[in-house]
Each structure stands twice: as C-alpha cells, then as structure tokens.
Write an enzyme that holds these catalytic residues in place. Structure first.
Site, PDB file in Angstrom:
ATOM      1  N   ASP A  61      68.710  32.486 114.275  1.00 27.86           N
ATOM      2  CA  ASP A  61      68.723  31.759 115.538  1.00 27.86           C
ATOM      3  C   ASP A  61      69.725  32.362 116.512  1.00 27.86           C
ATOM      4  OD1 ASP A  61      68.030  29.740 117.342  1.00 27.86           O
ATOM      5  OD2 ASP A  61      69.647  28.435 116.636  1.00 27.86           O
ATOM      6  N   ASP A  62      69.303  32.418 117.805  1.00 29.31           N
ATOM      7  CA  ASP A  62      70.206  32.826 118.892  1.00 29.31           C
ATOM      8  C   ASP A  62      70.884  34.151 118.559  1.00 29.31           C
ATOM      9  OD1 ASP A  62      71.294  32.577 121.344  1.00 29.31           O
ATOM     10  OD2 ASP A  62      72.392  30.726 120.953  1.00 29.31           O
ATOM     11  N   LYS A  90      65.054  45.199 108.601  1.00 30.68           N
ATOM     12  CA  LYS A  90      64.100  46.244 108.249  1.00 30.68           C
ATOM     13  C   LYS A  90      63.930  46.413 106.741  1.00 30.68           C
ATOM     14  CE  LYS A  90      64.870  48.934 112.463  1.00 30.68           C
ATOM     15  NZ  LYS A  90      65.310  50.234 113.023  1.00 30.68           N
ATOM     16  N   LYS A 142      62.729  27.265 121.606  1.00 32.99           N
ATOM     17  CA  LYS A 142      62.472  28.369 120.669  1.00 32.99           C
ATOM     18  C   LYS A 142      62.910  28.004 119.250  1.00 32.99           C
ATOM     19  CE  LYS A 142      65.157  31.001 123.026  1.00 32.99           C
ATOM     20  NZ  LYS A 142      65.531  29.999 124.033  1.00 32.99           N
ATOM     21  N   THR A 143      64.127  27.480 119.140  1.00 35.33           N
ATOM     22  CA  THR A 143      64.648  27.137 117.810  1.00 35.33           C
ATOM     23  C   THR A 143      63.837  26.019 117.176  1.00 35.33           C
ATOM     24  OG1 THR A 143      66.868  27.793 118.514  1.00 35.33           O
ATOM     25  CG2 THR A 143      66.695  26.436 116.534  1.00 35.33           C
ATOM     26  N   LYS A 183      63.941  21.059 126.342  1.00 36.47           N
ATOM     27  CA  LYS A 183      65.151  20.362 125.916  1.00 36.47           C
ATOM     28  C   LYS A 183      65.852  19.715 127.106  1.00 36.47           C
ATOM     29  CE  LYS A 183      67.932  22.217 122.911  1.00 36.47           C
ATOM     30  NZ  LYS A 183      68.787  23.225 122.225  1.00 36.47           N
TER      31      LYS A 183
END
Length: 759
Positions: free
Chosen positions: A615-616, A643, A561-562, A720
């Site tokens: 991230d994360d 937002k 994802k990263t 990974k």
C-alpha cells in the site's frame, strides 16, 4: 568333569564301535597341527581321517576327527588349547577313546553357522573380510571333519588367526543325497560331518570389531533398522507423510539394504538432515520420532544454546562429548557399529555464518569448526545421523550445508487439507474413544476451514474447544465448582470449535481480517461503469493461473485504491493475506524497513496461496516532491521482491497502490507490475448522484435536490472525501443537510460552478 558341557552325542545317531582304548590327554605337538582341528595320535594307534568319541566323564562324550603324527607318544591323544577348553580336558587326564562312524544319510552337514572373532584382540583391524572366500577356505581346510554344536577351534585366513565357535548345525536334506529335488525340510543336529557342498554361514561375535562382507553371513546381520511396530498416528504425527517418505528415501534407504550390497555400490550413508520451516509445524516432533522409528541408540537431544559455555574451550568440548560414544563404538566395532542419532534443536544459535559477528569472541566460529570436523572431518564417522532444526536456515554456515554433512534439507511447511485432517484426527482420538466428541463435529469441515493453520495451532484449537465445552458445566457463584450432573454428559460440539476458530486461535501465517477490514468498512461503491472491481478480479484470476501475478492500482488521493485492493484480496479467499503498509513502519530506519518488507514476503512464501498488498508505495519509499528525495535502499529491495518468483508449488498475488504513477514510472517500478489499472475520482454530477444512491445516506427527495444542483456540472472528488463530507452533512438538522453538503463540496473545490475541472 562336572563343569563340562553336556555330551553332544545324546542324539548323535548310530555308532559302530571297532576301536576302544583308554588314552592319556596331551598337548598338541606343533602350532601347525593345532590349526587342523584334529586330535593328534600316534600312527601305531589310529590312522588319519578316522573319527572317534572321547569320553571325559560317564555323561560326557565328544566327537573328534584324528590325525596321526610321528611325534606323538603311543597311548596318548593330543589336543589343541581350544579343543581342551571345549571338552574340559586337562593335560595327563585319562580318557576313553572309541571309534565313531557317521550315518551319512542323516548326519551330513547341510548348513553350519559359525561365530567368528579375532583370536587375539591385539591383532584386530578394520579391514573387511570376504565371508564367501572364508566359507570356501573353511570347507577346504576342514572337509570330512566332524563338528559339534558349541565346538571351539582356530581358523587361519589371510595370515590372520580367528577363533571360531559352532553355533548351529543343520542336516542336509535327504532328498538331495538321493539325487532328488529338495524337499525343503530342515532338521537340527548336534553332530555333523562337513562335506564339500555344505553351506557355511559366518556370524560376527557380539562386541567384535570384525568387518564381514559377502553373502555367507548370518541373517541376523541383515535385519532392518526400521522398528517394525511404529506408525504415524500412534506417534502423534500427522500431515508429514510426504516429508517422511522423502527423508526415508534420502537418509535411510542405504541403511535398510544389506551392508554387502551397499559396500559393493561404494555407497556412503547420509550423516545429516536439516529440518526447517515455520514454528509449530512439527520439526521437533519429527526429529524426536525418527529416533523411535529406528532400531538405534537412544537419541541425544540438545538445544543449541546449551552447547555454549562461558569458559574457553568448553563449548567445543561439549560438541566432542556428543560424538564420543559413536567414536568409541566405531573404533571397537567398525562398520558393524549401531546408529547414533544426535538432534540439535535451534541449530542457528550455534552454527551462524563464521565471521558474521563483528567484535565477537569467535566462540560460534570454533563451535562450527568442531562440528564440521566431527561430522565429516579427517577421521569421519559413518555410524552417526545428525538432525538439525531451525526456523532460520539462512543464518547457518554454508559449510554445514554441503553434501556429506547436512545434505538432506527438508522444509516442514504448513500442512495441506489432508494433513490438517490427519492432525485433527490425532488430537481428537481420545475424545472419540470415550464418546466426548459430539456427532455434529465434522472434522473434514474443520480441516477445510483451518487454512494455513500449523500443527501446533490445530492442537491449540482443539484445546480451546475443549475449554469452551468444559466452561459450560462450571457454576460460578460464591465459589467456582463443577456441575457434576451435567459434567457426566460433557461433549464438545461443533459450535465450540467454530467459536474458538473465530475468536481464540488465529493462524500466524493466515489472514488478519481486522487488518484489512478497516480499509473496507464502508464497502465498495461502484459508481458509473464497473471499471475497477470486476476488471481487477478478472485480472487477478488470470495472473494466478501463472506462478505469480503482479497488479498495481493508481489514482488520485482518496479515490479508494487501498479499499479496492483490500476488497479484491478478501474476495480471493486466499489463506494468507498481508497488507504491507507504511503506517506500520513509522520511525523505521531504511534497513529496518527493508527487513520488515522482506519478512512479509518470506511469510507469504510459506503458504500455498498468498496475497500481498503493498500500500502507498511512494510513502514506503519516503518520497517527497521537494528535493526530490526517496530511499534508494528500500526501492531496490522492493524491486527485487516484486520481481522474485515464489518457490516451486507456491502462488503469490501482489497488488500495489500508488497516487504518483509518474514517480514510479521514473523509478522503473511500474515495469515490475504486469498490469496497472487507473482508478479515477468521481468526475461528473451524474456519477455523484449514482454514488449517493448506492450509499443511501440521503432520502430520495434530498438526492433529487442535489441532482438538480449538480446536473451538467463538473465534479472532482475522491470517494473517501465524499464519505467524509456526507458524514459532516448528516450532523446537521434535516432541513439543512442538503445545503450543508453542497456548500462543503464548493469549499473543498470539488464542485466547479464554471464547469472547470478541479484537481
């Protein structure tokens, strides 16, 4: 008298002498007669309205209009004090008096300029006096009287006495006297006859506190405050054209207009300008050059911390000293006072929010109070312009920001491509002048390549390129010396700029390639259908057509994802890319973590196009499944920032990554993202073989063996983790690499012989 001024009759025109007599100078009998500007004589000598020349010495003659009065002794001629002062007369002095006739075709006054001031300093006031009404009253009082350049007289207006001096006399156009259209010719004369249609122009005396309004004022009082010989390039300013235009419109337009029009509109001048923005973008430079741009007093430049003093009351006294000259001049000259500029650098150091520092001595609060009272207090000044500069406008007390104080707030942001080109042209001007810039240097190309560089960083880039070029001509042996033969041919080349661009000077609000390059060191592996990469790019482009795009990627651990988020941000080529990662906030308290996250977003708002990768997210929130526990403070801060719409004219892309989509759903955070894309693990043998082919670590024979072993079986492994297993397998000898890889898959539970999915 040798000290008397030269005679005004050197070019007075034709004279017809009818009366000639030696008379004795006397004092004017009454104050009322002294206001008539006439020499007073006996009815037996002359009649009222006649004009005479008074010869004080063989070389000095003066023209007076006479008025007869019964109280004057025959054979004497009485003068007021201003008349005696002008003609150099003393009481009892014998003078030769002769009749004088004006040549009305040449000596009628077309325009007369009169210098005016209060007769007595103790009678000064700040009330405005209408020069148009003054001119009308002047003509009524002194119609058909003779006036000479340098003549002094007393003028009564609105129960006030004014001292006048004739500065200039201009003859009336002969064409007008003949009833013809004006020819436009102007002729200066020494002596003239004031008539009903003469134009009277009043000019305030130098250092006078008199306030004149109306149109009958000298042109000198309407000179622009803008210095006529200034330009951006010579002052070293580039990329701030729009900012200067906005500041001029708000702060200086009212000062350029004639004061009478400004007064009729009831307009007040702007007293304060606040310049804020990232470091190195030209705030201090702009403030310094505003002083040079204006015909004003020398600006007073003070750093905020210099105001503070350890002794009680000294800090406030330092503020008062800055405004002392402006106060003194306004009391003395009123509305005609010159402009005083006071520049505060690092304004936030002394003007923090009052009451914000718990347990402090309150020095900052009293300094703010003193500054407020000086800028816009009870005795407000109208001849000041206070310029404040800060990187932190959020720290400054709200009372300073209202209209009437620092009402013009101007962000000095990062320059755009046109602005960067202007800055580069300025900093390379000397090199181009002396032919030290190589022909292969393309400044527009450099302006394109230096996205999000500040003005200071562009200057640093030029210096770094110069250093690189000079270093080529230094011989480093036992001693360091310059190769003079080559130094004479010194030129800065494109390669010098590019080397400095890639290695030496990095923008503070740019993209740290080393930061996100570590996340994608192995590239992006497109196993199976391209469900992730192209879908994400397309969604990003769609989101950026609006002001803000918010995307989230979810998936199991080690699914990439990263890496994908970093790759998308890199491919976007946005000038500002920042990864907000929990590994940079280890040991941070909740408040410190909120501040760090907020700073990332604040920095992003300074760029035209920005991308922030959060991230994360569950790690940022300190989430653990045991409990469960998470930081509500960080959660609320992150929700607000996600937002929040970016400032006007700015675009921001936010990409979030998470391994616990269900947790974010419960926290109502997924609603903050417009789109969520799921990134799964490799889930079949066929997908595993495709990934191995793309990676290319195994030979064709080895991949065929692996494909045979995993065919039709369930696989569940993140990309990974797959890369890590491949690295471990490649450490073995050639004949054992495949078997080691398959055994590692089974040990990790990624390969299920029974065709059950392993998570």
């Amino acid at each position: 008298m040798s000290s008397s001024p030269p005679s005004p009759l050197a070019h007075a025109g034709p004279q017809v002498v009818i009366f000639f007599k030696t008379m004795q100078a006397a004092r004017c009998p009454t104050d009322e007669l002294s206001l008539t500007n006439c020499a007073v004589v006996s009815e037996k000598d002359l009649q009222s309205g006649q004009h005479v020349t008074v010869k004080t010495t063989p070389a000095h003659k003066f023209v007076f209009t006479v008025k007869s009065h019964h109280s004057v002794v025959p054979g004497t001629i009485a003068f007021s004090l201003p008349q005696r002062k002008w003609a150099g007369l003393s009481i009892g002095q014998e003078v030769e008096v002769a009749n004088y006739n004006f040549d009305k075709s040449k000596q009628c006054v077309g325009a007369i300029t009169v210098e005016i001031d209060f007769l007595q300093k103790k009678s000064t006031d700040s009330s405005p006096y209408d020069s148009d009404k003054m001119a009308s009253e002047f003509i009524q009082q002194f119609n058909n009287q003779g006036f000479s350049v340098g003549q002094q007289l007393v003028f009564s207006f609105c129960d006030k006495l004014f001292g006048l001096m004739i500065k200039d006399v201009e003859a009336m156009d002969p064409s007008i006297l003949k009833g013809e259209p004006a020819s436009g010719k102007k002729q200066k004369i020494e002596v003239g006859l004031l008539v009903g249609n003469s134009q009277v122009i009043f000019e305030k005396a130098e250092s006078s506190s008199l306030t004149l309004v109306g149109k009958a004022k000298a042109r000198e009082s309407r000179q622009t405050i803008i210095n006529p010989d200034w330009n951006f390039e010579r002052m070293g300013i580039g990329g701030l054209d729009k900012e200067f235009s906005d500041i001029f419109r708000r702060a200086f337009a009212s000062r350029v207009f004639p004061p009478d029009i400004v007064e009729q509109m009831g307009c007040k001048h702007v007293k304060g300008i606040l310049l804020f923005g990232p470091p190195g973008c030209g705030k201090t430079l702009m403030a310094r050059q505003i002083g040079k741009m204006l015909n004003a007093r020398e600006p007073k430049i003070v750093n905020g911390p210099e105001i503070l003093n350890k002794y009680v009351g000294e800090s406030e006294a330092n503020i008062r000293k800055l405004f002392a000259d402006a106060e003194e001049e306004q009391k003395r000259l009123g509305a005609n006072s010159g402009l005083h500029i006071i520049i505060f650098d690092e304004l936030d150091a002394i003007c923090k929010q009052r009451g914000s520092a718990a347990g402090s001595t309150g020095v900052h609060d009293t300094v703010v109070n003193q500054l407020l009272s000086k800028i816009d207090g009870v005795e407000q000044l109208n001849n000041i312009l206070v310029i404040g500069m800060t990187n932190r406008p959020d720290l400054i007390d709200d009372a300073l920001m209202r209209p009437g104080r620092f009402e013009v707030k101007m962000e000095i942001g990062l320059p755009d491509e046109k602005g960067r080109l202007q800055i580069l042209i300025i900093h390379t001007a000397k090199m181009r002048e002396f032919n030290l810039l190589s022909g292969d240097v393309d400044l527009p190309e450099l302006a394109t390549e230096t996205k999000n560089y500040s003005g200071a960083e562009l200057e640093g880039l030029v210096r770094a390129a110069q250093s690189t070029a000079m270093n080529r001509h230094i011989k480093a042996s036992t001693t360091v010396e310059v190769d003079m033969e080559k130094a004479e041919k010194l030129q800065v080349h494109r390669a010098d700029f590019m080397g400095s661009l890639n290695n030496d000077i990095k923008p503070a609000f740019g993209t740290n390639q080393e930061d996100y390059a570590s996340y994608i060191m192995n590239g992006i592996i497109k196993w199976a259908r391209d469900r992730c990469g192209h879908a994400m790019v397309a969604q990003t482009d769609g989101a950026m057509s609006r002001m803000c795009g918010r995307l989230s990627t979810s998936g199991p651990p080690h699914s990439g994802k990263t890496a994908l988020a970093a790759k998308i941000s890199e491919d976007s080529e946005f000038p500002f890319i920042k990864i907000c990662s929990p590994d940079k906030m280890i040991g941070f308290s909740e408040i410190s973590k909120c501040q760090a996250i907020k700073k990332v977003f604040d920095d992003a708002y300074k760029s035209q196009l920005s991308c922030v990768v959060v991230d994360d997210i569950e790690r940022l929130l300190d989430y653990v499944p045991i409990g469960p526990r998470f930081s509500n403070l960080v959660l609320q801060a992150l929700l607000v920032l996600l937002k929040k719409a970016p400032p006007r004219g700015r675009k921001l892309l936010i990409i979030g990554t998470t391994s616990r989509k269900d947790v974010l759903q419960e926290m109502e955070m997924l609603d903050a993202f417009s789109t969520t894309i799921h990134i799964p693990n490799i889930s079949s043998g066929e997908h595993l073989v495709e990934a191995l082919e793309l990676l290319g670590n195994f030979t064709d024979k080895e991949r065929a063996t692996i494909a045979q072993q995993v065919k039709g079986k369930r696989v569940w492994i993140g990309i990974k983790k797959l890369l890590m297993l491949i690295e471990m397998s490649l450490q073995m000898d050639q004949e054992y690499r495949v078997s080691k890889f398959l055994s590692l898959l089974k040990e990790e539970g990624a390969l299920d012989e029974a065709n059950h999915i392993r998570i």
